[in-house]
Enzyme design. Sequence first.
Site, mmCIF file in Angstrom:
data_model
loop_
_atom_site.group_PDB
_atom_site.id
_atom_site.type_symbol
_atom_site.label_atom_id
_atom_site.label_comp_id
_atom_site.label_asym_id
_atom_site.label_seq_id
_atom_site.Cartn_x
_atom_site.Cartn_y
_atom_site.Cartn_z
ATOM 1 N N ASP A 171 7.837 40.650 -23.080
ATOM 2 C CA ASP A 171 7.209 39.467 -22.490
ATOM 3 C C ASP A 171 6.292 39.903 -21.343
ATOM 4 O O ASP A 171 6.403 41.018 -20.814
ATOM 5 C CB ASP A 171 8.301 38.526 -21.985
ATOM 6 C CG ASP A 171 7.746 37.354 -21.204
ATOM 7 O OD1 ASP A 171 6.905 36.618 -21.755
ATOM 8 O OD2 ASP A 171 8.130 37.195 -20.028
ATOM 9 N N ASP A 205 4.543 37.363 -18.373
ATOM 10 C CA ASP A 205 4.753 36.684 -17.090
ATOM 11 C C ASP A 205 6.239 36.579 -16.772
ATOM 12 O O ASP A 205 7.014 36.024 -17.557
ATOM 13 C CB ASP A 205 4.110 35.294 -17.119
ATOM 14 C CG ASP A 205 3.873 34.733 -15.728
ATOM 15 O OD1 ASP A 205 4.234 35.415 -14.747
ATOM 16 O OD2 ASP A 205 3.329 33.628 -15.608
ATOM 17 N N ASP A 209 12.274 37.693 -19.432
ATOM 18 C CA ASP A 209 12.945 37.097 -18.271
ATOM 19 C C ASP A 209 13.412 35.672 -18.515
ATOM 20 O O ASP A 209 14.143 35.120 -17.691
ATOM 21 C CB ASP A 209 11.989 37.076 -17.073
ATOM 22 C CG ASP A 209 10.871 36.052 -17.271
ATOM 23 O OD1 ASP A 209 10.040 36.264 -18.184
ATOM 24 O OD2 ASP A 209 10.836 35.046 -16.544
#
Length: 255
Positions: A9, A11, A205
């Site tokens: 991922d 951001d 995240d």
Amino acid sequence: MTYKGYLIDLDGTMYRGGEVISEAIEFVNELKRRELPYLFVTNNSTKTPEIAAAHLRKLSIPATPEHVYTSAMATASYIREQNPEARIYVIGEAGIREACRHAGLVEATENVDFVVVGLDRELTYQKIKQASLLIQQGATFIATNQDHALPTEEGLVPGNGSIVAAIASASGTKPMFVGKPEALIMTQALRKLRLGADETIMVGDNYRTDIMAGLNAGIDTMLVLSGVTTEADLPQLPVKPTVTLQALSQWTFDQ
């Protein structure tokens, strides 16, 4: 186990807004040093791979356009597999339009096979109206992702899911979603890596998007507590990630 490939991922995992997460630089440099294939998988449909890779390089993270796989690319690839001569009506920005052009899809405003919706920051009533009418006429409704809101310095702002909700309400039709947490973007990304689900790990995240995408596709997952999901959330997670780390620096590549 030792993984042969990494889906990562952006951001919240590589950076927060415009600020790099320092551990991310060494993490990706180690992947490069070990010659392990990696692919940045993002729900962002507005950016082209070239722009996304350039942003990563400015943050000292090794990346080329070939290292980037967006929900726009996965959407265009899926449509091409269904109908390589598809006529499409597109709501979205440069990322989705370029991906569709690269896939050989033809943009049109009538006799359309697919209505494709990505984030469009120049959205108008006319665009929503046209999309709704085309869907009612039989076009397949497909959306790059279902992110309803996006975090910014100003606060949460409307994401693609908000646009999709308006069109779904007007047309009376639910869309097919491609981006995380759907398995489809994961299977498309694995194909690009030329690896199997059992050889790869998904790093992110956000439990609801990154980790659920991995779980839905049967891929091992690494949750990094550097962004959306926090340590306080862990007891409530219905299915645990394969591994949870405070930071990427805690990862041992030779498991």
